[in-house]
Write a protein that holds these residues in place. Sequence first.
Motif, PDB file in Angstrom:
ATOM      1  N   ARG A 359      15.434  31.305  21.772  1.00 17.34           N
ATOM      2  CA  ARG A 359      14.163  31.515  21.082  1.00 17.34           C
ATOM      3  C   ARG A 359      13.835  30.330  20.192  1.00 17.34           C
ATOM      4  NH1 ARG A 359      15.608  37.447  19.252  1.00 17.34           N
ATOM      5  NH2 ARG A 359      14.739  38.640  21.005  1.00 17.34           N
ATOM      6  N   ILE A 360      12.545  30.092  19.996  1.00 16.39           N
ATOM      7  CA  ILE A 360      12.158  29.062  19.029  1.00 16.39           C
ATOM      8  C   ILE A 360      12.541  29.551  17.639  1.00 16.39           C
ATOM      9  CG2 ILE A 360      10.222  27.768  18.060  1.00 16.39           C
ATOM     10  CD1 ILE A 360       8.827  28.125  20.807  1.00 16.39           C
ATOM     11  N   ARG A 361      12.168  30.807  17.335  1.00 19.13           N
ATOM     12  CA  ARG A 361      12.592  31.416  16.061  1.00 19.13           C
ATOM     13  C   ARG A 361      13.627  32.484  16.411  1.00 19.13           C
ATOM     14  NH1 ARG A 361       8.002  31.758  17.129  1.00 19.13           N
ATOM     15  NH2 ARG A 361       6.527  30.147  16.581  1.00 19.13           N
ATOM     16  N   PRO A 362      14.898  32.184  16.170  1.00 17.63           N
ATOM     17  CA  PRO A 362      15.970  33.047  16.680  1.00 17.63           C
ATOM     18  C   PRO A 362      15.803  34.509  16.295  1.00 17.63           C
ATOM     19  CG  PRO A 362      16.888  31.047  15.729  1.00 17.63           C
ATOM     20  CD  PRO A 362      15.418  31.006  15.452  1.00 17.63           C
ATOM     21  N   ASP A 364      13.051  36.257  15.912  1.00 20.17           N
ATOM     22  CA  ASP A 364      11.779  36.898  16.287  1.00 20.17           C
ATOM     23  C   ASP A 364      11.971  37.770  17.527  1.00 20.17           C
ATOM     24  OD1 ASP A 364       9.306  37.602  17.198  1.00 20.17           O
ATOM     25  OD2 ASP A 364       8.475  35.563  17.186  1.00 20.17           O
ATOM     26  N   PRO A 365      12.003  39.100  17.348  1.00 19.37           N
ATOM     27  CA  PRO A 365      12.297  39.969  18.487  1.00 19.37           C
ATOM     28  C   PRO A 365      11.189  39.941  19.548  1.00 19.37           C
ATOM     29  CG  PRO A 365      11.640  41.278  16.568  1.00 19.37           C
ATOM     30  CD  PRO A 365      11.695  39.850  16.115  1.00 19.37           C
ATOM     31  N   GLY A 366      10.019  39.457  19.175  1.00 17.74           N
ATOM     32  CA  GLY A 366       8.929  39.412  20.152  1.00 17.74           C
ATOM     33  C   GLY A 366       9.049  38.231  21.097  1.00 17.74           C
ATOM     34  N   GLU A 367       9.996  37.351  20.832  1.00 20.79           N
ATOM     35  CA  GLU A 367      10.063  36.136  21.630  1.00 20.79           C
ATOM     36  C   GLU A 367      11.103  36.251  22.739  1.00 20.79           C
ATOM     37  OE1 GLU A 367      10.421  32.629  19.050  1.00 20.79           O
ATOM     38  OE2 GLU A 367      10.893  31.532  20.874  1.00 20.79           O
ATOM     39  N   GLN A 368      10.773  35.706  23.907  1.00 18.19           N
ATOM     40  CA  GLN A 368      11.718  35.737  25.018  1.00 18.19           C
ATOM     41  C   GLN A 368      12.678  34.544  24.939  1.00 18.19           C
ATOM     42  OE1 GLN A 368       9.640  36.110  28.767  1.00 18.19           O
ATOM     43  NE2 GLN A 368       9.291  38.273  28.376  1.00 18.19           N
ATOM     44  N   PHE A 369      13.618  34.535  25.883  1.00 12.69           N
ATOM     45  CA  PHE A 369      14.582  33.435  25.989  1.00 12.69           C
ATOM     46  C   PHE A 369      13.899  32.303  26.758  1.00 12.69           C
ATOM     47  CE2 PHE A 369      17.848  31.099  28.211  1.00 12.69           C
ATOM     48  CZ  PHE A 369      18.957  31.085  27.372  1.00 12.69           C
ATOM     49  N   TRP A 397       7.615  21.585  19.843  1.00  9.87           N
ATOM     50  CA  TRP A 397       8.896  22.261  19.592  1.00  9.87           C
ATOM     51  C   TRP A 397       9.337  22.178  18.144  1.00  9.87           C
ATOM     52  CZ3 TRP A 397       9.408  25.349  23.384  1.00  9.87           C
ATOM     53  CH2 TRP A 397       9.016  24.963  24.666  1.00  9.87           C
ATOM     54  N   HIS A 398       8.404  21.781  17.303  1.00 11.03           N
ATOM     55  CA  HIS A 398       8.699  21.491  15.923  1.00 11.03           C
ATOM     56  C   HIS A 398       9.248  22.717  15.196  1.00 11.03           C
ATOM     57  CE1 HIS A 398       5.874  21.700  12.297  1.00 11.03           C
ATOM     58  NE2 HIS A 398       7.004  21.249  11.849  1.00 11.03           N
ATOM     59  N   ASP A 399       8.824  23.915  15.620  1.00  7.21           N
ATOM     60  CA  ASP A 399       9.306  25.132  14.950  1.00  7.21           C
ATOM     61  C   ASP A 399      10.794  25.404  15.190  1.00  7.21           C
ATOM     62  OD1 ASP A 399       6.889  25.559  13.843  1.00  7.21           O
ATOM     63  OD2 ASP A 399       6.270  27.173  15.203  1.00  7.21           O
ATOM     64  N   LEU A 400      11.373  24.709  16.164  1.00  4.22           N
ATOM     65  CA  LEU A 400      12.810  24.852  16.364  1.00  4.22           C
ATOM     66  C   LEU A 400      13.585  24.211  15.215  1.00  4.22           C
ATOM     67  CD1 LEU A 400      13.222  23.953  20.131  1.00  4.22           C
ATOM     68  CD2 LEU A 400      14.440  25.807  19.036  1.00  4.22           C
ATOM     69  N   TRP A 401      12.961  23.316  14.509  1.00  6.42           N
ATOM     70  CA  TRP A 401      13.603  22.631  13.378  1.00  6.42           C
ATOM     71  C   TRP A 401      12.776  22.873  12.120  1.00  6.42           C
ATOM     72  CZ3 TRP A 401      13.544  20.607  18.318  1.00  6.42           C
ATOM     73  CH2 TRP A 401      14.794  20.340  18.893  1.00  6.42           C
ATOM     74  N   PRO A 402      12.795  24.113  11.626  1.00 10.57           N
ATOM     75  CA  PRO A 402      11.941  24.427  10.488  1.00 10.57           C
ATOM     76  C   PRO A 402      12.300  23.518   9.315  1.00 10.57           C
ATOM     77  CG  PRO A 402      13.487  26.231  10.919  1.00 10.57           C
ATOM     78  CD  PRO A 402      13.659  25.234  12.014  1.00 10.57           C
ATOM     79  N   GLY A 403      11.291  23.134   8.589  1.00 12.26           N
ATOM     80  CA  GLY A 403      11.553  22.283   7.437  1.00 12.26           C
ATOM     81  C   GLY A 403      11.483  20.803   7.758  1.00 12.26           C
ATOM     82  N   ARG A 404      11.440  20.467   9.067  1.00  9.57           N
ATOM     83  CA  ARG A 404      11.323  19.048   9.382  1.00  9.57           C
ATOM     84  C   ARG A 404       9.864  18.718   9.692  1.00  9.57           C
ATOM     85  NH1 ARG A 404      16.143  16.177  12.656  1.00  9.57           N
ATOM     86  NH2 ARG A 404      17.781  17.677  12.236  1.00  9.57           N
ATOM     87  N   ALA A 405       9.461  17.522   9.320  1.00 11.68           N
ATOM     88  CA  ALA A 405       8.138  17.050   9.743  1.00 11.68           C
ATOM     89  C   ALA A 405       8.200  16.769  11.246  1.00 11.68           C
ATOM     90  CB  ALA A 405       7.799  15.779   8.981  1.00 11.68           C
TER      91      ALA A 405
END
Length: 720
Positions: A359-362, A364-369, A397-405
């Motif tokens: 998941r992009i946001r691990p 988030d139950p609404g998100e698939q693999f 894919w920026h949301d995979l690394w929250p907090g990074r620009a």
Amino acid sequence: MDKPRALPDGRRDLAVAAATLAGHLPPEFAPLATLAYNYWWSWAPGGEEVFSSLDPHRWLRCGMNPVRLLQELDPSRLRVLAMQPGVLPRIEALARALRDELGRPERPITLPGRPAVIFCAEFGVHRSLPFYAGGLGVLAGDFLKELSGQGYPAAGIGLFYSQGSFHHRVDSSGWQHEFWLDTDSDRLPAAIVTGADGEPLTVNVPIRGRDVTAQIWRVDVGRVPLYLLDTNLPGNAPGDRWITSRLYVGNREVRLAQYALLGIGGVRAMRAMGIEPALIHLNEGHASLALLELLREQIAAGLDFTAAKERVRAGTVFTTHTPVAAGNETLSTDDLRSVLPDLPASLGIEWAGVVAMGRIRPGDPGEQFGLTPFALRMTGAANAVSRLHGEVARQMWHDLWPGRAPEQVPIGHVTNGVHLATWMAPQMGALFARYLPGWPASAADPATWQHVDDIPDGELWAVRCELRAGLGGYVRDRSVVERLGRGEPLPYAESAARAWSDDSLTAGFARRIATYKRLYLVTRNLDRGLRLMNGELPVQLVIAGRAHPQDDDAKRTVQQIFALNYLPNLGGRVVFLEEHDMAMAARLVRGSDIWLNLPRPLNEASGTSGMKSALNGGLQLSVLDGWWAEAYDGANGWAIASNPALPAAEQDAQDATALFDLLESEVLPLFYDRDEDGIPHGWVQKMKTSLKSIGPRFTATRMLGEYVERARAQLAAPGG
Ligand SMILES: *Cc1c(COP(=O)(O)O)cnc(C)c1O
């Protein structure tokens, strides 16, 4: 002490297959069998000629497959050929060159003997190996060829599809119909890898709660073996035999089983053959389930999950090719559960933990693999395939690394490149050999390409005209036959044969027909298009490609082209060719004066067909997207700067207008501006500018160089 046993890597099996084939040939022709079992011949200078000249007609009938040709050739014909001067010496010279190629010392990536192993769902090596669908596969094939040429140890891992990729026919309404043909494995230059006991080496992969068995085929691509897993075995259940049936099979569960087989089975096959990789390269998300197996191995060896993940990351790299979110496949937990029920147990984690990895946001139950987020997270390095695509991917894919620009997202880019010897026409190569010092060995050096200026305009133009005429003959023949085959009326069927000119500006468009590639732009502004086609300075257009079987939108694009068929005088100037494959692609990229690429911006990750065209002196008339956004310098072709801020329909209208404006005001006048010597010196100048600026930068040589440099840095880093 026993002698060390040779690795069960299929080398011996291919040698046995070649010896068997040689046994059917007169002895003086035996070297042909060894050549036939290594695709090296397909890019070696004079290689194709050696086979085609044995029987040009049968060569085409055999789909340019030399194993099949040698199986089918009448030995009496060979005995006649043996008496012709030059035939046997040419074969011997080629066989010697192959031995030299295979005998060259290896150039290690890091440790000697440790290969780069490339996993991909498709490999486009040659038209006779129908295991590719489009650009991704052809790139993977070019990659293997380049690895071979540069002497790096490497191997490819893919699937052996019993029906390969689809074939298609278009009916007279322009609707595409697909069909599949059985892959005739006995006639392919491939051999089943056997173990020490002489039996096929197999691996098992637990899929849907059953052990699915796969055997492994080996195909040689120069020095590089390509291993292909095959579940079409009598011991497997019918549904499991179907796993390696068709490329990207439509059924979701079967497709997921393909990915599991490629990834998990691929790693197991690698181990079974004793291959110890320096680095594993996962080419696009389809291959990413290999990471599951690599994790499982580390956990089984006693590492905890975090340590296992770090070990896996250290030795893996991922390349993403899909800049559109929807194109990145995701799997529901149910899909995963049904296809890989044993997954949590094998990793020692819960289902929630498995799904979270993809998941992009691990949380988030609404998100698939997602295959891509999974690969991005679990590999040590990730690349996009052009500079612009790098920016798009970091944003996406920026949301995979929250907090990074976004600019700090750890996805880099290595812009794609194409294999020179495969795509540059032999005539062009011969011209370069006359004027570019050290050619072709010096092709990697940008300074070499500056000598393009030393080629007399007349000679470069003569080659361009020869290549255009070659394509013209092909278009005239194919268009008549295909149109008659569709049941078109004879006058229409023959119109291109009458009107297609070897001298007119020839535009090409050939690639997968996906909606975002906007082929439909050429049918906008119809009146204007017709005027250009039939004007004083005419342009003719050849189109080839196929839509994905489930992509009805794209199929309708082809129908729009066909709707123009009956407009007066158009059928002679616009030709659509069926069955676009690597051989057809080669003819089109070599013969076209201008190459069109009209993607909706930010949808084209790279695009490679334009690079192939540029190597042959073709000029680009393309939207600034993918590779062209970094290659265009204002002088080396033409660019359409599309405005992504506009609503789609307006953007389309503007881009179509820009296309026709450029054609009318710049392209056609330059092409037809001839001096007294009949040569369009301005055009030739632009060809030279294009060759000098694009040639050295968009070959697989530059691409592989960047990959190797990055791999060495990654492997030298702590933990690598
Ligand atoms: C090179 C190639 C492609 C890729 O074309 P793009 O312009 O990158 O979309 C597709 N199909 C075949 C057969 C090719 O050789």
